[in-house]
Design an enzyme around this catalytic site. Structure first.
Site, PDB file in Angstrom:
ATOM      1  CG  ASP A  94       8.123   2.910  -7.078  1.00  0.00           C
ATOM      2  OD1 ASP A  94       9.056   3.548  -6.581  1.00  0.00           O
ATOM      3  OD2 ASP A  94       7.168   2.465  -6.407  1.00  0.00           O
ATOM      4  CE  LYS A 124       7.878   7.728  -4.573  1.00  0.00           C
ATOM      5  NZ  LYS A 124       8.481   7.189  -5.805  1.00  0.00           N
ATOM      6  CG  ASP A 133      10.376   8.772   7.199  1.00  0.00           C
ATOM      7  OD1 ASP A 133       9.968   8.307   6.111  1.00  0.00           O
ATOM      8  OD2 ASP A 133      11.428   9.439   7.301  1.00  0.00           O
ATOM      9  NE  ARG A 141       3.968   8.279  -8.216  1.00  0.00           N
ATOM     10  CZ  ARG A 141       4.452   7.156  -7.666  1.00  0.00           C
ATOM     11  NH1 ARG A 141       5.641   6.698  -8.005  1.00  0.00           N
ATOM     12  NH2 ARG A 141       3.758   6.513  -6.755  1.00  0.00           N
ATOM     13  N   GLY A 174       0.833  -1.212   0.000  1.00  0.00           N
ATOM     14  CA  GLY A 174       0.000   0.000   0.000  1.00  0.00           C
ATOM     15  C   GLY A 174       0.858   1.249   0.000  1.00  0.00           C
ATOM     16  CG  ASP A 196       5.297  -3.324  -4.975  1.00  0.00           C
ATOM     17  OD1 ASP A 196       5.982  -4.339  -5.227  1.00  0.00           O
ATOM     18  OD2 ASP A 196       5.757  -2.343  -4.366  1.00  0.00           O
TER      19      ASP A 196
END
Ligand code: AMP
Ligand code: MG
Length: 501
Positions: free
Chosen positions: A261, A112, A124, A175, A89, A251
């Site tokens: 990513d 992000k 964090d 993003r 997630g 993912d």
């Protein structure tokens, strides 16, 4: 107030509650706009002047929730380096909402590094400035090379420190993606045997991305076939530009077929098929040459997840989807041959079918072998090749051959290449122009990216801005910017990249 900064229409937020967690960004101490992508903003029909005001910057920092947003973090699962993780997630991302762009395309606007979420696990929820600028630079360079990719709308610094191996300035990337739905999103529902959720997700994907699949005899199979096709083409594009994603976990594979990513990704300087940069990829699972095979592996995970939607009989479902999955290698190879062929100036589809295609593949293979054997810079070699004429010109050929330690190896290849060019209808000047239009002069070389990040960590954003400017026109020689085209010196070579999460 932010009257109408974004004309949100949030379709993902209308899906059932278990698809995500409602999550607002966590405000930061001292937002500062580092860069706004004004061209992308206008593509999204956003007002750049308004986005540069304090209201706009506060939105990018997560300090102000824009009107119409439905902030959420998406649930997904995934295989990381081949290991199953049932719950990942968005651990540091918040989807603000969706807008419809100038072309009628729905696009996600996501922050992000916006603070912790229910999926943060030990993290964090934050991002350091290095990875944020890296993603900005590389994703925009990919877009300028016409590679399907998520985009960078804005980067802000937060005025807060993040704690990694070192204390680093914090930052947030805005993003933009055609969607953030991943192979791992399907795996999330399949693993929970939540077949209703799986079906709703697939229907959402078809309506949003692949409406033509709805009319097919078997819409979910048609959806899978389109996703597979997109991935085959995407990975062929990566291979043709020397891009190594570095963390092709399920993912991190987009259902929309975009590169997503940007962690430890890198462009190769010197060509070698086994190249790996990512510090965490110890076995080279995601090495350059393994990318097509991993793409197929990830698609097999997607196929597995879709089985319950296909047929009550698992055998029937497996047989149907396996037929499509098995087409991946040939689809990839066809796309790869087209991409690499264009780099070599072979734009004509081979006339005689299979045998000629094989001839082109052999030519490509021998060329790459010569690059590898001679430790030649991948991008520059193609650029130089593109300046040669079909009839040998001693001076031009000599300049080209000087790239190779052992010019004999490629001196044998050149005549074969020239013979193949004779089957092309184009003139030297046409072919050269075509080759220059697909072989980038400027790529986000690791040493340049690191140089820009190091300066930014010292509060100098000049190198970052200039690098973004250079890479926005990758195919055009830019006088005065010769150094951005040059390979790294021995001291500048970067051998490892870090995802920095
Ligand atoms: P990635 O390797 O970037 O694909 O991330 C894998 C998972 O780790 C995703 O669920 C991310 O949201 C999560 N993650 C990465 N970095 C952080 C962070 N700093 N805080 C919380 N979660 C993170
Ligand atoms: Mg990820």
């Amino acid at each position: 107030m932010d009257q109408g900064l974004f004309a949100f229409d949030n379709s993902y937020a209308r899906l059932p509650e278990r698809f995500f967690a409602h999550q607002e960004p966590t405000p930061v101490a001292a937002p500062r706009l580092l860069r706004l992508n004004t061209l992308l903003a206008s593509e999204l029909e956003l007002d750049s002047a308004a986005l540069k005001t304090a209201d706009g910057v506060n939105v990018f920092a997560g300090n102000h929730l824009p009107q119409g947003a439905s902030p959420l973090s998406m649930a997904y699962a995934g295989h990381q380096f081949g290991n199953w993780v049932p719950q990942l997630g968005d651990g540091r991302a918040v989807l603000l909402g969706e807008v419809i762009d100038r072309h009628g395309q729905r696009r996600d606007i996501q922050l992000k590094g916006a603070g912790p979420t229910p999926y943060s696990r030990m993290g964090d929820g934050r991002a350091a400035i290095g990875p944020v600028l890296r993603e900005y630079i590389v994703s925009e360079a990919m877009a300028a090379m016409a590679v399907p990719t998520t985009r960078a709308l804005a980067a802000v610094s937060t005025g807060e420190a993040v704690f990694r191996e070192r204390v680093l300035p914090g930052a947030i990337l805005t993003r933009v993606a055609t969607s953030h739905i991943r192979v791992g999103t399907f795996q999330f529902f399949a693993a929970r045997q939540d077949i209703a959720g799986l079906g709703q997700l697939a229907d959402h994907v078809i309506a949003r991305h692949y409406p033509e699949a709805a009319a097919a005899a078997q819409p979910y199979l048609a959806m899978f076939e389109t996703i597979l096709n997109r991935q085959a083409h995407l990975i062929a594009r990566w291979m043709a530009i020397g891009f190594i994603h570095g963390v092709m976990n399920t993912d991190n594979m987009s259902i929309a077929g975009e590169t997503i990513d940007y962690g430890p990704c890198a462009f190769m300087d010197v060509f070698h098929p086994e190249t790996v940069f990512s510090s965490i990829d110890r076995d080279g699972r995601y090495a350059y040459i393994n990318q097509p095979g991993i793409g197929q592996w990830n698609l097999a995970c997607l196929a597995q997840s879709l089985l319950p939607l296909l047929d009550p009989s698992e055998d029937v479902a497996v047989a149907a989807i396996k037929d499509i999955l098995d087409t991946f290698p040939q689809r990839f190879e066809a796309a790869y041959r087209r991409e690499m062929g264009a780099k070599l100036g072979l734009t004509n589809a081979p006339a005689g079918g299979k045998e000629d295609a094989e001839g082109d593949m052999n030519l490509i293979r021998d060329w790459l072998q010569a690059l590898a054997d001679n430790h030649v810079d991948f991008s520059l070699a193609h650029r130089h090749l593109g300046s040669l004429d079909i009839t040998s010109d001693v001076a031009k050929d000599a300049a080209f051959l000087a790239l190779f330690n052992e010019p004999e190896t490629v001196a044998e290849w050149l005549p074969a290449w020239r013979q193949r060019l004779a089957a092309e209808a184009s003139s030297d000047s046409q072919r050269q122009a075509n080759m220059m239009a697909v072989n980038a002069l400027y790529i986000p070389r690791n040493h340049l990216v690191e140089e820009a990040i190091a300066a930014a960590e010292n509060d100098d954003f000049g190198p970052f801005d200039e690098l973004c400017e250079v890479l926005s026109r990758p195919f055009e020689a830019q006088p005065g910017r010769e150094r951005f085209a040059e390979p790294p010196t021995a001291e500048q070579v970067v051998t490892q990249t870090f995802c920095g999460t």
